[in-house]
Write a protein that holds these residues in place. Structure first.
Motif, PDB file in Angstrom:
ATOM      1  N   LEU A 173       0.776  -1.288   0.046  1.00 42.79           N
ATOM      2  CA  LEU A 173      -0.073  -0.101   0.073  1.00 42.79           C
ATOM      3  C   LEU A 173       0.856   1.300  -0.104  1.00 42.79           C
ATOM      4  N   SER A 174       0.505   2.384  -0.541  1.00 40.50           N
ATOM      5  CA  SER A 174       1.072   3.795  -0.558  1.00 40.50           C
ATOM      6  C   SER A 174       0.823   4.365   0.781  1.00 40.50           C
ATOM      7  N   LYS A 175       1.728   5.059   1.099  1.00 42.53           N
ATOM      8  CA  LYS A 175       1.729   5.779   2.353  1.00 42.53           C
ATOM      9  C   LYS A 175       1.232   7.161   1.884  1.00 42.53           C
ATOM     10  N   THR A 176       1.986   7.678   0.814  1.00 38.94           N
ATOM     11  CA  THR A 176       1.544   9.294   0.266  1.00 38.94           C
ATOM     12  C   THR A 176       1.149   9.206  -1.078  1.00 38.94           C
ATOM     13  N   GLU A 205      -2.372   7.971   1.279  1.00 39.48           N
ATOM     14  CA  GLU A 205      -2.509   6.966   2.137  1.00 39.48           C
ATOM     15  C   GLU A 205      -3.470   6.017   1.694  1.00 39.48           C
ATOM     16  N   GLU A 206      -2.999   4.700   1.223  1.00 40.09           N
ATOM     17  CA  GLU A 206      -4.118   3.692   0.934  1.00 40.09           C
ATOM     18  C   GLU A 206      -4.430   3.058   2.137  1.00 40.09           C
ATOM     19  N   VAL A 207      -5.631   2.263   2.157  1.00 42.43           N
ATOM     20  CA  VAL A 207      -6.143   1.243   3.372  1.00 42.43           C
ATOM     21  C   VAL A 207      -6.623   0.135   2.646  1.00 42.43           C
ATOM     22  N   CYS A 256      -8.392   4.811  -1.405  1.00 37.23           N
ATOM     23  CA  CYS A 256      -7.419   5.918  -1.054  1.00 37.23           C
ATOM     24  C   CYS A 256      -8.596   7.240  -1.151  1.00 37.23           C
ATOM     25  N   SER A 302      -6.171  -2.950   8.300  1.00 38.14           N
ATOM     26  CA  SER A 302      -6.289  -1.534   7.638  1.00 38.14           C
ATOM     27  C   SER A 302      -4.717  -1.412   6.920  1.00 38.14           C
ATOM     28  N   ASN A 303      -3.768  -1.835   7.670  1.00 38.28           N
ATOM     29  CA  ASN A 303      -2.475  -1.428   7.311  1.00 38.28           C
ATOM     30  C   ASN A 303      -1.903  -2.331   6.192  1.00 38.28           C
TER      31      ASN A 303
END
Length: 512
Positions: free
Chosen positions: A261-264, A266-268, A286, A503-504
């Motif tokens: 998942l992308s942090k920036t 943010e994706e969940v 996102c 979620s992570n």
């Protein structure tokens, strides 16, 4: 033939080009190649020229001459080339069958594991019953011993009092008897002078004993009685002591994998489900860029097989359900649409549904949609079959699930409870209030159901799962000590494993 005959066989001039094979090599590649090379099939147009070509239209072997005459427009191929092409096609057909066969292996392995677990559970449960029975018997014996000691103590205390009273009465009665005996002797045998002389003393003794008070018996009941409950209550208490037999959740983490998942931005993880082949479908959301919303499809070895993503100008979508055709059903609240795709990402159909937040598929193959303010049942072609008000879904998106009885379970994260409707969309009950105790939730998310109707609910902020009975009663927390972090969705895999999507991006598989 024997070794002597085989040696003589090759010495004959007509047999010198023969190649002999031992019997145990008749299945070898060398033997098959040699056999094929010596086969000489002749074309049936003259029975002279050997066949070299395959006609796919007529499905027959022909010679080169026939290919240029009778079969010139039939896209003929050399036999080996045609055979290689068919091998490639067969290989493509065989691959999914081999994959499915592996799924059967996985299923049988999982079934054997469950059998082993059942036997272990049987042994453990029987041991627990026997231990509990011994404990109950020990407690009964201890209580019986205490009761017997209490009976002796209370009886002895009463006997001591009675013995003391009897002793006093005996002493006082002896005094009376002494006075009576002396007086009778004086009356019957005394002379006149003795009577006159001793009468005053007798009268005084008589007056003295007349003032004696006869002892009074205690007013308390003299007998002890054991007061017991009635038989039914006694049986109930014994049963309560022995305990109830309920399914136990192992909670053992079997395996897990991580979705990148992308942090920036943010994706969940939002949704997790599995299909009958064991493929795992993961919904990714996102909030900052809806065009990044997508569905990942992983196989049973957690290898990414494909991604379904919508064009940015059409708005983001979310939610994952599998219909009875094996298609993926999702929704887009921005465009008020239910969208259906094949697992390869081909678009199947789209239809209107008002403010859809979640979608599930019931046993009839109908799509059940939780809208922002409504609950609607659609035919798979989009026709509305039923609808009812279902307010909520203002702060957070709802989740929805249909159980084997077509009850519809809707989570309302903003109101910290779930609502359960029957198959006609009549509200049966609500479960949950905000908190962290029994029957309390803090932002409920995804749900799934066991075969007996029990509900498993993901409690997002309490980092655990709830096991809720089919009539809405709290039973127990699941996996509260297994290190869950913000569980978003839960499902049951085709092998009976509990799948939790955090979620992570962590997808965890637990034994039930």
């Amino acid at each position: 033939m024997c070794s002597d005959c085989s040696s003589d066989h090759v010495l004959h001039k007509l047999n010198r080009d023969h190649k002999l094979f031992p019997v145990d090599q008749l299945d070898s590649d060398e033997y098959v190649t040699e056999l094929h090379s010596r086969q000489n099939v002749l074309c049936d147009h003259n029975n002279k020229e050997p066949v070299e070509i395959y006609c796919p239209v007529c499905k027959k072997y022909i010679c080169a001459t026939c290919m240029f005459l009778e079969h010139k427009d039939h896209d003929c191929l050399r036999i080996k080339t045609a055979a290689d092409k068919r091998k490639e096609k067969l290989a493509l057909l065989v691959r999914p069958i081999e994959k499915k066969s592996l799924l059967y292996d996985q299923f049988k392995t999982a079934a054997e594991d469950q059998k082993k677990s059942v036997e272990e559970g049987r042994k453990k449960a029987k041991s627990q019953v026997n231990n509990q029975m011994e404990l109950v018997i020990k407690m009964v014996r201890q209580h019986a011993k205490s009761l017997l000691e209490e009976i002796d103590a209370k009886s002895n205390a009463k006997l001591e009092v009675l013995n003391a009273l009897i002793a006093t009465a005996t002493v006082e009665q002896n005094q009376l008897d002494d006075v009576v005996e002396f007086s009778r002797k004086l009356i019957n045998h005394g002379n006149d002078m003795d009577v006159l002389q001793m009468a005053s003393a007798c009268e005084q003794s008589s007056k003295s004993v007349q003032n004696l008070d006869i002892p009074t018996l205690p007013t308390a009941m003299t007998q002890l009685q054991l007061i017991t409950n009635d038989k039914e209550e006694c049986v109930t208490n014994i049963n309560r002591c022995l305990g109830d037999l309920v399914p136990a959740v192992s909670g053992r983490l079997v395996t897990s994998f991580i979705v990148g998942l992308s942090k920036t931005p943010e994706e969940v993880i939002t949704h997790v489900t599995t299909d009958t082949n064991g493929d795992i479908l993961i919904g990714i959301w996102c909030n900052e860029d809806f065009s990044r919303n997508r569905i990942h499809i992983y196989d049973t070895t957690f290898v990414l097989q494909g991604t379904i993503q919508r064009a940015a100008e059409k708005g983001g979508f979310a939610g994952v359900a599998i219909d009875d055709d094996g298609n993926i059903v999702t929704r887009c609240q921005c465009s008020n649409e239910i969208i259906v795709y094949t697992k390869t990402g081909d678009h199947v159909r789209t239809f209107h549904s008002e403010s859809p937040q979640a979608v599930a598929v019931n046993s009839k193959g109908h799509y059940v949609v939780a809208g922002r303010n409504t609950l609607t049942v659609h035919h798979k072609n989009g026709k509305v079959l039923q609808t009812t008000p279902d307010p909520g879904g203002v702060i957070y998106f709802k989740y929805i699930h249909c159980n084997v009885n077509d009850d519809v379970i809707v989570t309302d994260p903003g109101d910290h409870h779930i609502r359960v409707y029957n198959s006609t969309l009549q509200l049966k009950y609500r479960y949950g209030t905000k908190g962290d105790g029994d029957g309390q939730v803090n932002i409920p998310r995804g749900i799934c159901c066991l075969d007996n109707g029990d509900i498993i609910l993901a409690d997002f902020n309490n980092h655990c799962l709830h096991l809720v009975s089919s009539d809405g009663k709290f039973k127990q927390f699941l996996l509260s000590s297994n290190g869950l972090r913000y569980p978003r969705d839960v499902t049951i895999s085709h092998l009976g494993k509990l799948v939790v999507g955090e979620s992570n991006g962590k997808i965890k598989f637990f034994e039930l």
